[in-house]
Each structure stands twice: as structure tokens, then as C-alpha cells.
Design an enzyme around this catalytic site. Structure first.
Site, short mmCIF file in Angstrom:
data_model
loop_
_atom_site.label_atom_id
_atom_site.label_comp_id
_atom_site.label_asym_id
_atom_site.label_seq_id
_atom_site.Cartn_x
_atom_site.Cartn_y
_atom_site.Cartn_z
N GLY A 235 47.39 43.19 51.44
CA GLY A 235 47.79 44.16 50.54
C GLY A 235 46.62 45.36 50.39
O GLY A 235 45.51 44.74 49.98
N GLY B 244 46.69 47.72 48.31
CA GLY B 244 46.97 48.36 47.11
C GLY B 244 45.84 48.57 46.16
O GLY B 244 44.81 48.43 46.96
N PHE B 245 45.91 48.51 44.89
CA PHE B 245 44.91 48.70 44.12
C PHE B 245 43.79 47.59 44.32
O PHE B 245 42.56 47.83 44.35
CB PHE B 245 45.11 49.03 42.70
CG PHE B 245 45.55 50.47 42.45
CD1 PHE B 245 44.77 51.28 42.49
CD2 PHE B 245 47.07 50.54 42.44
CE1 PHE B 245 45.21 52.64 42.03
CE2 PHE B 245 47.60 51.91 42.12
CZ PHE B 245 46.63 53.04 41.95
N GLY B 246 44.28 46.42 44.33
CA GLY B 246 43.51 45.24 44.14
C GLY B 246 42.94 45.06 45.64
O GLY B 246 41.83 44.74 45.60
N GLU C 254 58.69 58.67 32.14
CA GLU C 254 58.04 59.73 33.04
C GLU C 254 59.19 60.30 33.95
O GLU C 254 59.20 61.62 34.03
CB GLU C 254 56.81 58.98 34.11
CG GLU C 254 55.68 59.00 32.94
CD GLU C 254 54.62 58.21 33.72
OE1 GLU C 254 53.31 57.99 33.26
OE2 GLU C 254 54.63 57.75 34.88
N ASP D 268 48.98 42.59 40.43
CA ASP D 268 50.64 42.29 40.00
C ASP D 268 51.03 40.78 40.41
O ASP D 268 52.10 40.46 40.02
CB ASP D 268 51.52 43.16 40.45
CG ASP D 268 51.10 44.47 39.80
OD1 ASP D 268 50.52 44.96 38.91
OD2 ASP D 268 52.16 45.72 40.20
C1 LIG Z 1 56.08 53.86 39.54
C2 LIG Z 1 55.22 53.33 39.32
C3 LIG Z 1 54.29 53.72 38.14
C4 LIG Z 1 53.09 53.05 37.95
N1 LIG Z 1 52.48 54.04 36.81
C5 LIG Z 1 51.05 53.20 36.61
C6 LIG Z 1 50.10 53.89 35.74
O1 LIG Z 1 50.69 54.94 35.30
N2 LIG Z 1 49.27 53.15 35.19
C7 LIG Z 1 48.65 51.93 35.86
O2 LIG Z 1 47.86 51.58 35.56
N3 LIG Z 1 49.60 51.20 36.73
C8 LIG Z 1 50.86 51.77 37.04
N4 LIG Z 1 51.58 51.21 37.63
C9 LIG Z 1 51.29 49.77 38.24
C10 LIG Z 1 50.42 49.84 39.26
O3 LIG Z 1 50.40 50.67 40.54
C11 LIG Z 1 50.29 48.46 39.77
O4 LIG Z 1 49.64 47.71 38.68
C12 LIG Z 1 49.23 48.30 40.83
O5 LIG Z 1 49.71 48.93 41.91
C13 LIG Z 1 49.02 46.68 41.50
O6 LIG Z 1 48.05 46.83 42.38
P1 LIG Z 1 48.34 45.59 43.73
O7 LIG Z 1 46.86 45.65 44.35
O8 LIG Z 1 48.35 44.19 42.88
O9 LIG Z 1 49.55 45.84 44.39
P2 LIG Z 1 49.94 47.15 44.90
O10 LIG Z 1 49.31 48.19 44.46
O11 LIG Z 1 51.36 47.19 44.67
O12 LIG Z 1 49.71 46.79 46.54
C14 LIG Z 1 50.18 45.71 47.14
C15 LIG Z 1 50.37 45.87 48.64
O13 LIG Z 1 50.87 44.89 49.45
C16 LIG Z 1 51.58 45.24 50.42
N5 LIG Z 1 52.29 44.15 50.95
C17 LIG Z 1 53.26 43.53 49.83
N6 LIG Z 1 53.84 42.55 50.51
C18 LIG Z 1 53.54 42.58 51.72
C19 LIG Z 1 53.63 41.67 53.12
N7 LIG Z 1 54.61 40.83 52.85
N8 LIG Z 1 53.17 42.03 54.21
C20 LIG Z 1 52.38 43.09 54.38
N9 LIG Z 1 51.87 43.81 53.23
C21 LIG Z 1 52.49 43.66 51.94
C22 LIG Z 1 52.22 46.56 50.02
O14 LIG Z 1 52.70 47.32 51.10
C23 LIG Z 1 51.07 47.25 49.04
O15 LIG Z 1 50.24 47.94 49.99
C24 LIG Z 1 52.67 51.86 38.41
C25 LIG Z 1 53.61 51.27 39.43
C26 LIG Z 1 54.61 51.99 39.82
C27 LIG Z 1 55.71 51.21 40.85
#
Ligand SMILES: Cc1cc2nc3c(=O)[nH]c(=O)nc-3n(C[C@H](O)[C@H](O)[C@H](O)COP(=O)(O)OP(=O)(O)OC[C@H]3O[C@@H](n4cnc5c(N)ncnc54)[C@H](O)[C@@H]3O)c2cc1C
Length: 469
Positions: A16, A18-20, A175, A340
Site C-alpha cells: 500500500g 497510501g499515506f501510511g 463535503e 485504516d
Molecule cells: C473521500 C475521502 C476523504 C477523506 N478525507 C480525509 C480528510 O479530510 N482528512 C483526513 O485526515 N483523512 C481523510 N480521509 C481518510 C484518509 O484518506 C485515510 O485515513 C488514509 O488514506 C489512510 O491511509 P492508509 O495508508 O491506511 O490507506 P490508503 O491511503 O487508503 O492507502 C491504501 C493503499 O493500498 C493499496 N491497496 C489496497 N489493497 C491492495 C491490494 N490488495 N493490493 C495492492 N494494493 C492495495 C491502495 O491502492 C492504496 O494505494 C478521507 C478518505 C476518503 C476516502
């Protein structure tokens, strides 16, 4: 070309970007490890601004950035575009759809997606917002609804085309609703000849007793006032019990009152087992109010990625896996789960929210924990530094709960703009988004009002265009 890591260096696989996950990879840039970052998409996505793409304020490239570009100078990091399907913790392998990736340390940062609480069939009619494809689909539906309404002569069908229902009044729902309100009241007013876009009805439905549950009461009230000023009808205690191609049903009691709230004031929109109810105590559906709407958007719930299922840990209702104070999982100190996907409880027992600062801080911590292990040290437990929460309602209007302060209006909106520009990756993105916002602020125009994808459905539904025979 950057210097690669030594081939025998410990292998850290991160699922992943994403942010983390991205933060974990970046934080390992000076560590004596090989990093492999796996994602099913080739870009890091700034999800907090997705709704701006969905409502035509920004273009996809403004909020996404290629993962390879971000890591191009980090010699110890490699990137794989791939789909992870499971983890084999005993063999220490991450299984991809088309291969197997052995690891010494694994960081799972696969995030969450939207949940329909057992009503997955609603997804086709009520798309959620999680990635760029979702945002473009929502943009297409919103803009096509106005186009179809402009050529519709039947008043009831036209009304349904101009009715937009948003299910769920957390930050994303608020939003989206605020932005659609602005589009109909300001952006489109002069563009159509056969409809008045200001007649659009925007219904924001929330099963719980109030909007913006994570915010203070005061901020929620402020946001509600700002939404109403933008033509949004806000309904709380209004669980949706049915979604179909013609609209939604909102649960009400036999006496005509909403069943959204129990006698004890708790929402009953969703059962303890995560299933939607819209039913009385006997479990029988009790009917409800019908809202005819051709555009329904889902912002009501999230479910964690299924990748952590089968790892043996405790999962909560939304599928998040419980992690230890160092973010590793029970029985597998070499597997860290962050963002998340993780259920992390501070000493007060309350789980951390699914927001980007949690994911970023946990990504940084997981990298430090891996480094500490390699050096034979242990770190003190992870602690979240809460910087506050923000939600925007529209031009010059937002709410913010930061360090005990309850901000609203222009000040909160400027804080929101600043924070989002600051955290966007890529100089071009920051510059373009700043410019787009300044332009939109001055003119109320939305530069990305483009309908993409096919329009067959719209052509089938609508009357022939005015002026044609
Ligand atoms: C519409 C929306 C608005 C938001 N607004 C806010 C806000 O205003 N402020 C705030 O703080 N937070 C906000 N959030 C929440 C925030 O975006 C999440 O808390 C954050 O992105 C979590 O980070 P993460 O790294 O856990 O997961 P994510 O950022 O979701 O990254 C997960 C990554 O894993 C990849 N992935 C997943 N499963 C697989 C797999 N099986 N194989 C390969 N790749 C995979 C995905 O493609 C993705 O790139 C919002 C979320 C959404 C959906």
C-alpha cells in the site's frame, strides 16, 4: 541512477502506497534494508481532495502522483505494481495475484474501502468515493443529471433528475453535499436554457442523531447552517433502508416518525452485526419515505481491506485488525499493520480514527520500529499526536476542531486550504491546486467540468434534445 541497497540486506515489504505505506517507505530511506512497495495503482492518492475531483473543482492529476517518481532517488526502494491477495505468515510471504514476495518484515498499509453493510447490491446505484475511478464516475453522474434534466419535459422525471441524495453525513458526505449545493446555486446557473439548476434538491441523509459525528456539537451545528445556506436539506436520524435506480427509501416508524434513533438516543440505522435495519423491534421492515432521485451517492461506511483476515488477530466490526502498542500483530512481531487497516487503542481504550495523520504517524513509527529491531533496541509504544480535524462546506466555509479551538467560516476554510496544499505531494500539484482554488474563489467556476465515459444511459433516459425533430 541511485545506489541500490546491498542484496543481502533485510527485505521490508510494504503493501500500500497510501499515506501510511508511503511514509514508512520514505522513512526507511537511510536504513540498511531493501524496501519493496507494492500497490495495485501506480500513484499515491491524496484522498481528502477526492471529492473535489468528484465535483469538478480539480482534475485527477492534481491530487495523485506516480509512486515511482516519489521514490526515484531512494536507492534502497523498489516499486511493484501488483495485486496482493493474502499473507502467509509462516513462510513469511506476501502472495500477489501473479507471484510471491518473501519478506523479513512486512508492513500492511492496504487501507479501507466503502462498506454497504450487507447491501453490496446498492453499490451500482449509489457509488462511494475511494479512488480516482470513483471520483470520475461521480462527476459523470452529477453532470449528466443536469444534462438529462435540461432535455426532460416530464416534471416528475425532471425533479428526480435534479434530486441528489448523499447517504452519510460524515466529513465526506458533508463535503460532497456542500459542493453539489454550490454547483447548482452558483456554478451552473447561467449555463442551461431549459432548467434552473437552483431548483436542484440536495438531500443529506444521516442515520445517526447528528452530522459530523467526530466533530464537536458546535462545529456540527455550524456546518449544518452552512449546508442549509447552500440549499442542502439535512436529515438526521434517517437511515436509508432501500436504494434502487429510482431513488432511496428512508426508514420511518408505523407512526410516521423516523426509526433512525432508539429510545436511548443511539442510531439504529445499522445493527450491531453491521446490517442495515429500517425495521421495528420485531425485525420487520416498517416501510418508509420514498425520495425519487436519479443520483445517489454513498458516504456511509468503511470496511478495512480483507488482506489482514486469516492472520489470526482480533478484527473489529469494520475488519480492522487489533495491533500491539508497537503496531505489530499478535504472534508475529515482524508484521506491522498501520493506518485504516489497524485497530490501535490508546490506554483510554478508544480506537484511533481512520484519518491520514494517524496513517502517516504510524508509517513513520513502523519504519523506526524496524530500524530499532535491527539494532537490537525497542521503541516506546506508539503515541498519536492529534492535530485536530477539518471539514469544508464550500467556498469560504469550513469547520475545524483544533487543539480545543472550534473554528468556522473563512478562518477555518483558509486553514483547510493551507493544510491540504501543504500535504499534497509534488510542487506542480501544490501550485496548480492553489491556482485552481484562487480562480474558483474569485469566479465560482469549476475548471474540470468534463463528462467522461459513455453517455448511453443518459441518451436512453432523456427526451430528444429541445429543437430537434
Ligand atoms: C473521500 C475521502 C476523504 C477523506 N478525507 C480525509 C480528510 O479530510 N482528512 C483526513 O485526515 N483523512 C481523510 N480521509 C481518510 C484518509 O484518506 C485515510 O485515513 C488514509 O488514506 C489512510 O491511509 P492508509 O495508508 O491506511 O490507506 P490508503 O491511503 O487508503 O492507502 C491504501 C493503499 O493500498 C493499496 N491497496 C489496497 N489493497 C491492495 C491490494 N490488495 N493490493 C495492492 N494494493 C492495495 C491502495 O491502492 C492504496 O494505494 C478521507 C478518505 C476518503 C476516502
Amino acid at each position: 541512477m541511485p545506489e541500490p541497497a546491498a542484496p543481502r540486506a533485510p527485505h521490508v515489504v510494504i503493501l500500500g502506497a497510501g499515506f501510511g505505506g508511503l511514509q514508512a517507505a520514505l522513512s526507511l530511506r537511510h536504513a540498511p534494508v531493501r524496501v519493496t512497495l507494492v500497490d495495485r495503482r501506480n500513484h499515491h492518492l491524496f484522498q481528502p481532495l477526492l471529492y473535489q475531483v468528484a465535483t469538478a473543482a480539480l482534475s485527477p492529476a492534481d491530487i495523485a502522483y506516480p509512486i515511482r517518481s516519489i521514490l526515484r532517488h531512494q536507492g534502497n526502494a523498489d516499486v511493484i505494481l501488483g495485486e496482493a491477495v493474502s499473507v502467509d505468515p509462516d513462510r513469511r510471504e506476501l502472495r500477489l495475484a501473479d507471484g510471491v514476495l518473501p519478506y523479513d518484515y512486512l508492513v500492511l498499509a492496504a487501507g479501507a474501502t466503502h462498506a454497504y453493510f450487507g447491501h453490496e447490491d446498492w453499490e451500482a446505484e449509489a457509488p462511494g468515493l475511494k479512488n480516482l475511478d470513483d471520483a470520475l464516475e461521480i462527476r459523470r453522474r452529477i453532470l449528466l443529471a443536469f444534462e438529462a434534466a435540461d432535455r426532460e419535459t416530464d416534471p416528475a422525471r425532471r425533479k428526480a433528475l435534479l434530486t441528489f441524495v448523499i447517504v452519510g453525513a460524515g466529513p465526506t458526505g458533508v463535503e460532497l453535499a456542500g459542493a453539489i449545493g454550490e454547483i447548482s446555486r452558483h456554478v451552473l446557473v447561467d449555463d442551461f436554457r431549459h432548467i434552473d439548476p437552483r431548483e436542484a434538491r440536495i438531500e443529506l441523509l444521516e442515520a445517526g442523531p447528528r452530522i459530523l459525528a467526530p466533530f464537536s456539537e458546535r462545529s456540527a451545528r455550524r456546518a449544518e447552517t452552512a449546508l442549509r445556506e447552500r440549499g442542502v436539506a439535512v436529515r438526521v436520524s434517517s437511515p436509508v433502508t432501500q436504494v434502487d435506480a429510482d431513488g432511496v427509501t428512508v426508514g420511518v416508524n408505523a407512526d410516521g416518525r423516523s426509526v433512525g434513533v432508539n429510545a436511548d438516543g443511539r442510531s439504529v440505522g445499522v445493527n450491531a452485526d453491521g446490517r442495515s435495519v429500517g425495521a421495528n423491534a420485531g425485525g420487520k421492515p416498517v416501510g418508509g419515505e420514498r425520495i425519487a432521485a436519479k443520483t445517489v451517492l454513498w458516504a456511509a461506511g468503511v470496511a478495512a481491506s480483507p488482506i489482514a483476515q486469516g492472520l489470526g488477530g482480533t478484527l473489529d466490526r469494520s475488519g480492522r485488525i487489533e495491533v500491539a502498542p508497537d503496531l505489530s500483530i499478535a504472534g508475529h512481531p515482524e508484521i506491522f499493520v498501520i493506518g485504516d487497516l489497524a485497530l490501535y487503542k490508546h490506554q483510554d481504550g478508544r480506537p484511533l480514527p481512520g484519518v491520514s495523520p494517524v496513517a502517516i504517524q504510524q508509517g513513520r513509527y513502523a519504519a523506526r520500529a524496524i530500524l530499532a529491531r535491527l539494532q537490537g533496541r525497542t521503541l516506546p509504544p506508539f503515541r498519536y499526536f492529534d492535530k485536530g480535524i477539518l471539514a469544508v462546506i464550500g467556498r469560504g466555509s469550513a469547520v475545524a476542531d483544533i487543539a480545543g479551538l472550534r473554528l468556522g467560516g473563512l478562518l477555518a476554510w483558509m486553514t483547510w486550504c493551507f493544510v491540504h496544499i501543504f500535504y499534497l505531494i509534488g510542487f506542480r500539484n501544490r501550485f496548480v491546486v492553489m491556482f485552481e482554488w484562487a480562480w474558483a474563489y474569485a469566479t465560482y467556476q469549476r475548471g474540470a467540468r468534463l463528462i467522461t465515459g459513455n453517455i448511453d444511459e443518459y441518451l436512453e433516459k432523456g427526451d430528444p434534445p429541445a429543437g430537434t425533430r
